[in-house]
Design a protein around this motif. Structure first.
Motif, mmCIF file in Angstrom:
data_model
loop_
_atom_site.group_PDB
_atom_site.id
_atom_site.type_symbol
_atom_site.label_atom_id
_atom_site.label_comp_id
_atom_site.label_asym_id
_atom_site.label_seq_id
_atom_site.Cartn_x
_atom_site.Cartn_y
_atom_site.Cartn_z
ATOM 1 N N THR A 1 0.799 -1.133 0.028
ATOM 2 C CA THR A 1 -0.029 -0.022 -0.031
ATOM 3 C C THR A 1 0.931 1.289 0.117
ATOM 4 O O THR A 1 2.079 1.070 0.492
ATOM 5 N N PRO A 2 0.486 2.410 -0.225
ATOM 6 C CA PRO A 2 0.975 3.681 -0.289
ATOM 7 C C PRO A 2 1.763 3.918 1.138
ATOM 8 O O PRO A 2 2.907 4.229 1.294
ATOM 9 N N LEU A 3 0.999 3.481 2.325
ATOM 10 C CA LEU A 3 1.603 3.710 3.704
ATOM 11 C C LEU A 3 2.694 2.946 3.845
ATOM 12 O O LEU A 3 3.642 3.211 4.380
ATOM 13 N N GLU A 4 2.619 1.664 3.326
ATOM 14 C CA GLU A 4 3.550 0.630 3.438
ATOM 15 C C GLU A 4 4.943 0.938 2.693
ATOM 16 O O GLU A 4 6.017 1.123 3.304
ATOM 17 N N MET A 5 4.663 1.525 1.601
ATOM 18 C CA MET A 5 5.879 1.842 0.669
ATOM 19 C C MET A 5 6.593 2.934 1.432
ATOM 20 O O MET A 5 7.962 3.283 1.415
#
Length: 250
Positions: free
Chosen positions: A95-99
């Motif tokens: 996800t963008p958060l994880e990236m």
């Protein structure tokens, strides 16, 4: 004042072909600078020399006045150079958060499992949230990247590069393949980055270039043909003949 990034007499030969021919270039601090030129002009080769993907046949690369010519790409990232590519280099299952959390975590030296550290690292939480907000990714931060529209994926890649906290950000055709309606938003986000981040944009869309850049360098056949403010470059007869076309942008 020392340039953010500078090359002196940079040459890259592939056998009998000279792809970069004695290029001396300055990216001033805080500037939004565009590098343009026709296909085959040597733009991507030049960026690969700046980032350590290629080692020049001759010449020098300086970052903040320090010679980095012999450094590999990982060392240059640590010194403050980040880039994006013509084709996204993203982890689609994330996800963008994880990236973004992953990049921030690596930079802070925390590594490992960044999401598991969110509760224990206020700085990681704060920096990740700030970057997601700056690039308008808050509302999709939990979506799988591979399911997102291509324009959003480009935003995420630029956000991830910015998360490395570079002093120099190199964007290789960030608007390529992005729908027209989303291109200006993408470049507006880049233009609004803090002044301590110097940006070099490689782009074919001349409307975006002339809207974004405060300075332009024109590369043709591996050599610098012209350089200056956008209005001066647009009026240059040699540039019109070689690339922009007569009458382009006045």
């Amino acid at each position: 004042m020392t340039a953010a990034l500078e090359t002196i007499g940079l040459i890259m030969r592939f056998g009998g072909i000279t792809a970069t021919d004695d290029v001396s270039f300055r990216l001033e601090r805080g500037v939004r600078h565009a590098l343009i030129g026709p296909n085959g002009a040597g733009k991507t080769t030049f960026v690969n020399l700046l980032t350590g993907v290629l080692t020049p046949s001759a010449g020098t690369v300086l970052l903040g006045g320090q010679d980095i010519t012999a450094l590999n790409r990982e060392a240059r990232v640590k010194r403050g150079i980040a880039r994006t590519f013509q084709i996204n280099q993203l982890f689609g299952a994330m996800t963008p958060l994880e990236m973004i959390a992953l990049v921030v975590s690596e930079r802070l030296g925390e590594g490992g499992r960044p999401l598991a550290r969110l509760d224990a690292s206020p700085r990681l939480v704060e920096e990740t949230a700030d970057i997601l907000a700056r690039f308008r990714l808050d509302d999709i931060m939990d979506e799988r990247i591979s399911t997102l529209p291509y324009g959003k994926q480009r935003q995420i890649e630029i956000a991830a590069a910015f998360a490395a906290k570079p002093s120099v950000l190199l964007l290789d055709e960030p608007a390529a393949g992005v729908p027209e309606a989303e291109r200006r938003e993408l470049l507006d986000l880049v233009a609004s980055l803090p002044e301590d981040v110097s940006v070099l944009l490689i782009e074919h869309d001349m409307d975006l270039v002339f809207r974004f850049a405060t300075r332009i360098t024109v590369l043709v056949n591996g050599r610098v043909l012209a350089e200056g403010e956008p209005a001066d470059v647009a009026r240059d007869p040699a540039v019109k003949a070689a690339y922009l076309g007569e009458g382009a942008h006045g």
